[in-house]
Design a protein around this motif. Sequence first.
Motif, short mmCIF file in Angstrom:
data_model
loop_
_atom_site.label_atom_id
_atom_site.label_comp_id
_atom_site.label_asym_id
_atom_site.label_seq_id
_atom_site.Cartn_x
_atom_site.Cartn_y
_atom_site.Cartn_z
N LYS A 145 46.80 32.48 22.92
CA LYS A 145 47.61 33.36 22.25
C LYS A 145 47.66 34.50 22.91
O LYS A 145 48.81 35.20 23.13
N ALA A 146 46.74 35.20 23.55
CA ALA A 146 46.69 36.22 24.28
C ALA A 146 47.66 36.14 25.50
O ALA A 146 48.54 37.15 25.61
N LYS A 147 47.75 35.14 26.03
CA LYS A 147 48.58 34.93 27.43
C LYS A 147 50.05 35.21 26.88
O LYS A 147 51.13 35.56 27.74
N SER A 148 50.33 34.74 25.37
CA SER A 148 51.67 34.69 25.17
C SER A 148 52.11 36.09 24.51
O SER A 148 53.15 36.33 24.32
N ARG A 149 51.24 37.11 24.56
CA ARG A 149 51.63 38.39 24.05
C ARG A 149 51.23 39.36 25.21
O ARG A 149 51.82 40.50 25.19
N ILE A 150 50.73 39.07 26.31
CA ILE A 150 50.38 39.98 27.35
C ILE A 150 51.23 39.95 28.45
O ILE A 150 51.41 38.62 28.95
N PRO A 151 52.02 40.79 29.10
CA PRO A 151 52.88 40.51 30.35
C PRO A 151 51.91 39.93 31.47
O PRO A 151 50.91 40.15 31.57
N LYS A 152 52.53 38.87 32.30
CA LYS A 152 51.88 38.38 33.19
C LYS A 152 51.09 38.93 34.10
O LYS A 152 50.07 38.73 34.46
N PHE A 153 51.70 40.30 34.60
CA PHE A 153 50.99 40.80 35.69
C PHE A 153 49.82 41.42 34.93
O PHE A 153 48.56 41.39 35.84
N ALA A 154 49.79 41.97 33.83
CA ALA A 154 48.55 42.37 33.37
C ALA A 154 47.42 41.22 32.90
O ALA A 154 46.20 41.36 33.05
N PHE A 155 47.99 40.08 32.60
CA PHE A 155 47.27 38.88 32.28
C PHE A 155 46.57 38.38 33.34
O PHE A 155 45.34 37.99 33.54
N ASP A 156 47.44 38.45 34.54
CA ASP A 156 46.63 38.01 35.82
C ASP A 156 45.60 38.97 36.33
O ASP A 156 44.77 38.47 36.89
N TYR A 157 45.86 40.15 36.01
CA TYR A 157 44.71 41.18 36.31
C TYR A 157 43.39 40.85 35.77
O TYR A 157 42.48 40.75 36.11
N LEU A 158 43.50 40.35 34.39
CA LEU A 158 42.42 39.99 33.69
C LEU A 158 41.73 38.86 34.05
O LEU A 158 40.78 38.77 34.18
N GLU A 159 42.86 37.95 34.28
CA GLU A 159 42.11 36.41 34.45
C GLU A 159 41.84 36.11 35.90
O GLU A 159 41.09 35.24 36.08
N GLY A 160 42.15 36.68 36.79
CA GLY A 160 42.04 36.21 38.25
C GLY A 160 40.85 36.62 38.97
O GLY A 160 40.14 37.58 38.37
N GLY A 161 40.34 35.90 39.95
CA GLY A 161 39.25 36.21 40.72
C GLY A 161 39.57 36.28 42.01
O GLY A 161 40.78 36.61 42.39
N CYS A 162 38.63 36.34 42.97
CA CYS A 162 39.00 36.64 44.39
C CYS A 162 39.41 35.37 45.07
O CYS A 162 38.85 34.30 44.90
N ASN A 163 39.92 35.59 46.42
CA ASN A 163 40.23 34.28 47.38
C ASN A 163 40.75 33.17 46.51
O ASN A 163 41.79 33.20 45.87
N GLU A 164 40.17 32.03 46.50
CA GLU A 164 40.51 30.78 45.90
C GLU A 164 40.06 30.51 44.58
O GLU A 164 40.32 29.68 43.84
N GLU A 165 39.37 31.35 44.06
CA GLU A 165 38.81 31.55 42.57
C GLU A 165 37.90 30.46 42.37
O GLU A 165 37.76 30.22 41.12
N LEU A 166 36.92 29.94 43.42
CA LEU A 166 36.07 28.89 43.26
C LEU A 166 35.01 29.38 42.42
O LEU A 166 34.23 28.58 41.71
N ASN A 167 34.47 30.52 42.73
CA ASN A 167 33.32 30.99 41.91
C ASN A 167 33.63 31.50 40.64
O ASN A 167 32.77 31.55 39.88
N LEU A 168 34.90 31.82 40.13
CA LEU A 168 35.43 31.86 38.89
C LEU A 168 35.36 30.80 38.14
O LEU A 168 34.82 30.76 36.82
N ILE A 169 35.51 29.88 38.82
CA ILE A 169 35.47 28.42 38.11
C ILE A 169 34.00 27.93 37.86
O ILE A 169 33.62 27.48 36.99
N ARG A 170 33.34 28.39 38.93
CA ARG A 170 31.78 27.84 38.94
C ARG A 170 31.05 28.64 37.56
O ARG A 170 29.98 28.07 37.14
N ASN A 171 31.49 29.71 37.68
CA ASN A 171 30.94 30.57 36.44
C ASN A 171 30.71 30.10 35.03
O ASN A 171 29.91 30.27 34.40
N GLU A 172 32.02 29.44 34.94
CA GLU A 172 31.96 28.56 33.43
C GLU A 172 31.51 27.23 33.58
O GLU A 172 30.62 26.85 32.85
N SER A 173 31.93 26.53 34.70
CA SER A 173 31.57 24.94 34.66
C SER A 173 30.07 24.87 34.92
O SER A 173 29.40 23.71 34.32
N ASP A 174 29.20 25.68 35.41
CA ASP A 174 27.68 25.57 35.49
C ASP A 174 27.01 25.46 34.51
O ASP A 174 25.62 24.95 34.36
#
Length: 388
Positions: A21-50
């Motif tokens: 729902k938030a993604k549908s209400r927040i501009p893409k550039f702002a949502f990407d700032y919230l959502e993004g990690g560094c480089n290939e975002e592998l550690n971002l994924i590990r943070n949740e999956s582990d």
Amino acid sequence: MSKIRYKYHSKYPSITDLKIKAKSRIPKFAFDYLEGGCNEELNLIRNESDFDDILLKPQYLHVAGDIDMSVDLFGRRYSAPFGISPIGLQGLMWPNAPEILAKAAAKHDIPYTLSTVSTSSIERIAEVSDGKAWFQLYHPTEDRLRDDLLRRLKEVECPVLVVLVDVPSFGLRYREIKSGLSMPPKMNMANVVQAMMRPLWGIKTLQHGIPSFATLKPYMEKGLDLSQLGQFMNKTFTGKVNIEKVKAIRDIWKGPLVLKGITTEEDMDASIALGVDGVIVSNHGGRQIDAGESSIQSLIHLAKKPAYNDKIKIMLDGGIRSGVDLGRAHAVGSAFNFMGRPFMYGVGALGDEGAEHTINLFKAQLYQLMQQLTLEKIDQFPGRLLQR
């Protein structure tokens, strides 16, 4: 069996629902700032999956009394074992987000942490939170600025100071580079179009004003354009936090002092030697180093050492997306936990209602898990860890 006592919007019973729902209400550039990690975002994924590898065991024939989720921390009792993480530029992602979150946290008696680079000031957040909000310090290059920030925090009687240690350089975040939100920031035509596609966000932004680094305003020249703002930020916050800088803060700050971004035994040993009161194990939400381990794995390694738990509070920030994850974190040794993105999903999805919704959502999920495991208190979770 007693009923769950925490009411939330039934249309959004999970953090994933809020995120969509938030993604549908927040501009893409702002949502990407919230959502993004560094480089290939592998550690971002590990943070949740582990978290998925941490299993808990019920004891169904065990007789349990009333559930108490409250936790003592630094001389205060909080209603639940979690708080709201500091996030920079919160008001860009959803207008007035810092105040919405700080008010809800104070009402529900959990800590909200204001970032140095958020969009509300120290004084305003102290006012709306009844003086309960914590503060995260991006260590300035100049001691003069550091000392003035600490003075302001003392004047509002900030209960806990968190010093961020894991930003010796700004992470290489591809989403921010593409959107123009890296330093120096720029507003390109694509961003303008994205903002126009989110009219409610635009209306709210007009109501509350263009977001700015409110805490830092007294130290900025008036009328800085975006390029000059980038130069100011780079000049003001270029510099690595080291032992000597933490020593200086410890000498000045007499209240509870926490270091955020600790992931190794070497830094944990140094933290204890410096006399800090707690550490938040964190990899900055996967936004600083892609080749590191997840926050929960770092916590597991550190919490295994009894000597650490006897001397310092070990807390966690990163990857928690449910009350079940909260239980898992406590089972492997976390004393307290912080979440950032889930609360921004909440306010992005539901506005003013979103903060309380997200708090109640986490409380309800954790409460149900404790019912299922037949637990009465948070410190009993380690006894339900399934050892493999």
